[in-house]
Enzyme design. Structure first.
Site, PDB file in Angstrom:
ATOM      1  N   SER A  76      21.299  15.242 -30.051  1.00  0.00           N
ATOM      2  CA  SER A  76      20.055  15.967 -30.346  1.00  0.00           C
ATOM      3  C   SER A  76      19.722  16.977 -29.257  1.00  0.00           C
ATOM      4  O   SER A  76      20.149  16.857 -28.101  1.00  0.00           O
ATOM      5  CB  SER A  76      18.894  14.978 -30.493  1.00  0.00           C
TER       6      SER A  76
HETATM    7  C1  LIG Z   1      20.984  13.113 -34.534  1.00  0.00           C
HETATM    8  S1  LIG Z   1      22.137  11.813 -34.522  1.00  0.00           S
HETATM    9  C2  LIG Z   1      21.592  10.775 -33.216  1.00  0.00           C
HETATM   10  C3  LIG Z   1      21.537  11.458 -31.880  1.00  0.00           C
HETATM   11  C4  LIG Z   1      21.525  10.528 -30.689  1.00  0.00           C
HETATM   12  N1  LIG Z   1      20.377   9.631 -30.657  1.00  0.00           N
HETATM   13  C5  LIG Z   1      21.628  11.233 -29.355  1.00  0.00           C
HETATM   14  O1  LIG Z   1      21.633  10.540 -28.347  1.00  0.00           O
HETATM   15  O2  LIG Z   1      21.716  12.475 -29.306  1.00  0.00           O
HETATM   16  C6  LIG Z   1      21.676  10.879 -35.942  1.00  0.00           C
HETATM   17  C7  LIG Z   1      22.548   9.678 -36.208  1.00  0.00           C
HETATM   18  O3  LIG Z   1      21.906   8.836 -37.149  1.00  0.00           O
HETATM   19  C8  LIG Z   1      22.917   8.109 -37.811  1.00  0.00           C
HETATM   20  N2  LIG Z   1      22.379   7.480 -39.020  1.00  0.00           N
HETATM   21  C9  LIG Z   1      22.137   8.037 -40.236  1.00  0.00           C
HETATM   22  N3  LIG Z   1      21.659   7.124 -41.092  1.00  0.00           N
HETATM   23  C10 LIG Z   1      21.595   5.948 -40.432  1.00  0.00           C
HETATM   24  C11 LIG Z   1      21.191   4.622 -40.791  1.00  0.00           C
HETATM   25  N4  LIG Z   1      20.745   4.344 -42.013  1.00  0.00           N
HETATM   26  N5  LIG Z   1      21.274   3.652 -39.848  1.00  0.00           N
HETATM   27  C12 LIG Z   1      21.724   3.930 -38.604  1.00  0.00           C
HETATM   28  N6  LIG Z   1      22.128   5.170 -38.211  1.00  0.00           N
HETATM   29  C13 LIG Z   1      22.056   6.164 -39.102  1.00  0.00           C
HETATM   30  C14 LIG Z   1      23.994   9.149 -38.064  1.00  0.00           C
HETATM   31  O4  LIG Z   1      25.247   8.548 -38.282  1.00  0.00           O
HETATM   32  C15 LIG Z   1      23.922   9.995 -36.791  1.00  0.00           C
HETATM   33  O5  LIG Z   1      24.923   9.637 -35.870  1.00  0.00           O
END
Ligand SMILES: C[S@@+](CC[C@H](N)C(=O)[O-])C[C@H]1O[C@@H](n2cnc3c(N)ncnc32)[C@H](O)[C@@H]1O
Length: 412
Positions: A76
């Site tokens: 992010s």
């Molecule tokens: C923007 S990224 C996370 C960025 C991260 N927190 C960082 O340190 O930059 C969003 C993540 O949410 C995950 N995601 C989507 N749906 C999800 C769910 N139902 N449960 C857990 N993770 C999920 C995706 O696989 C993706 O890797």
């Protein structure tokens, strides 16, 4: 020290200086502990293969996985991470030291910042639905020396652990609803910081648990990749002109052919006649407009546009990534770009269609009402689905799959 280490440190300091300045420009204050954590964690270790300069851009995410055209995972953007961590620290009395935190949506970078914030007596668990992401997060965390973060691969729509309660759950993926598991895993008085979409517009809400409900203490404009798994929620786009789209919520029906020609009709512009200072937070005005217009129009929608369409003058939205708009009886109205006069600005509306003048005037009347009410902030309450109307606070109610969400507005 190698040249890379020196330039990493230099870029990191420059990134944080920029974030602090951007906070100030928005009228926000970065929490000192958040600033300290950002100055310590080497972001480039979570963005392997990306040039150092890109890894340390304060204003953009680093995309790590795509499916077709859709981004499904990213590290992010630092500005957004910083603002959400500020929200968490502000909402949790006494800050994050010693707290137990669950992060939903992994990558490793934010988990490391949280690790710095909770200190040795706290804990961080991070969960992601995608095994590729969790494997990469484990490797990156190890490379950066954060071996005490628990990484779980699971759909966070369901409880991640059955026996633990967290002081903070921070969600880093865009949600449309709040599943019961998030509330059940929060300690009483604990805080959920989550990007939740209401009226098609996403805000990061800091929500404190009070029994079976949550009430917000702050919100920030943001955008995130969408939730996958059982909590996934469809977003549809309807093209209304080249590079101009309407974003629709689940269940919304808009006839693409009938709105397709609307923008070719003459444009009516109206102004609220306000003189607002540069730091006025218009994210709350947009929620106010959506909530107030809902009872008056056929559909409240969100207008998005490519830069080319804005440059060509096809549309003049307030924010091309998501501006509140409405459709009513063949007329289309949206919040328009600001009009500056010296160092203050006015807000306005553009409309096309048979009743363009009427609806442009109605929309700016609602803007005027928001200014006259003291530019109130939005407060979101989240209650379990099925809560009887009599137990729901007065406000605009949005019924979701698992919850009843209520938007109210309180003077700043
Ligand atoms: C923007 S990224 C996370 C960025 C991260 N927190 C960082 O340190 O930059 C969003 C993540 O949410 C995950 N995601 C989507 N749906 C999800 C769910 N139902 N449960 C857990 N993770 C999920 C995706 O696989 C993706 O890797």
């Amino acid at each position: 020290m190698s040249i890379d280490t020196v330039s990493s440190q230099r870029l990191r300091e420059a990134m944080v200086d920029q974030l602090v300045a951007d906070h100030e420009a928005k009228g926000l204050v970065m929490r000192p502990e958040v600033e300290a954590a950002l100055r310590v964690v080497p972001r480039e270790l979570y963005t392997p293969g990306v040039p150092l300069v890109e890894a340390y851009r304060s204003d953009s995410a680093v995309i790590t996985k795509k499916r077709g055209d859709e981004t499904v995972s990213s590290v992010s953007a630092p500005w957004l991470i910083a603002e959400m961590l500020d929200q968490a620290v502000d909402a949790l009395d006494g800050g994050l030291a010693g707290r137990h935190v669950l992060e939903i949506g992994s990558g490793g970078y934010n988990a490391s910042l949280l690790r710095e914030l909770v200190g040795p007596s706290g804990s961080v668990t991070t969960v992601d639905i995608d095994p590729e992401v969790t494997e990469r997060a484990v490797a990156c965390l190890a490379a950066a020396g954060y071996s005490d973060v628990t990484v779980v691969c699971a759909d966070a729509e369901q409880p991640v652990t059955s026996d633990r309660r967290f002081d903070l759950i921070i969600v880093t993926v865009g949600a449309w609803d709040v599943p019961p598991a998030w509330i059940a895993q929060l300690a009483e008085g604990g805080v959920l910081v989550a990007p939740v979409r209401t009226f098609g517009m996403t805000r990061s809400w800091a929500l404190r648990r009070d029994g079976d409900r949550l009430v917000s203490s702050s919100d920030r404009l943001c955008g995130f990749v969408a939730m996958q798994g059982a909590g996934a929620h469809e977003v549809r786009y309807v093209d209304i002109a080249p590079g101009v789209h309407l974003r629709l919520d689940e269940g919304q029906q808009v006839d693409a052919t009938s709105v397709g020609g609307l923008l070719a009709l003459p444009r009516e512009q109206a102004w609220a006649g306000a003189s607002l200072p540069p730091r006025t937070v218009l994210a709350d005005l947009d929620l106010w407009l959506a909530a107030r217009l809902r009872d008056e129009v056929n559909e409240v929608v969100v207008l998005t546009a490519q830069q080319d369409a804005v440059d060509a003058g096809v549309v003049a939205p307030a924010w091309r990534f998501g501006t509140p708009a409405a459709l009513h009886g063949g007329t289309f109205v949206y919040r328009s770009a600001l009009r500056w006069s010296g160092d203050v600005f006015d807000v306005g509306a553009c409309a096309h269609g048979p009743d363009a003048a009427v609806w442009a005037a109605r929309m700016v009347a609602q803007m005027r009402a928001w200014v006259d009410a003291g530019e109130p902030s939005a407060v979101l309450s989240v209650l379990p689905a099925g809560t009887p109307d009599g137990d729901v606070p007065a406000g605009t109610v949005l019924d979701k799959r698992h919850s009843r969400m209520v938007l109210t507005f309180t003077p700043a």
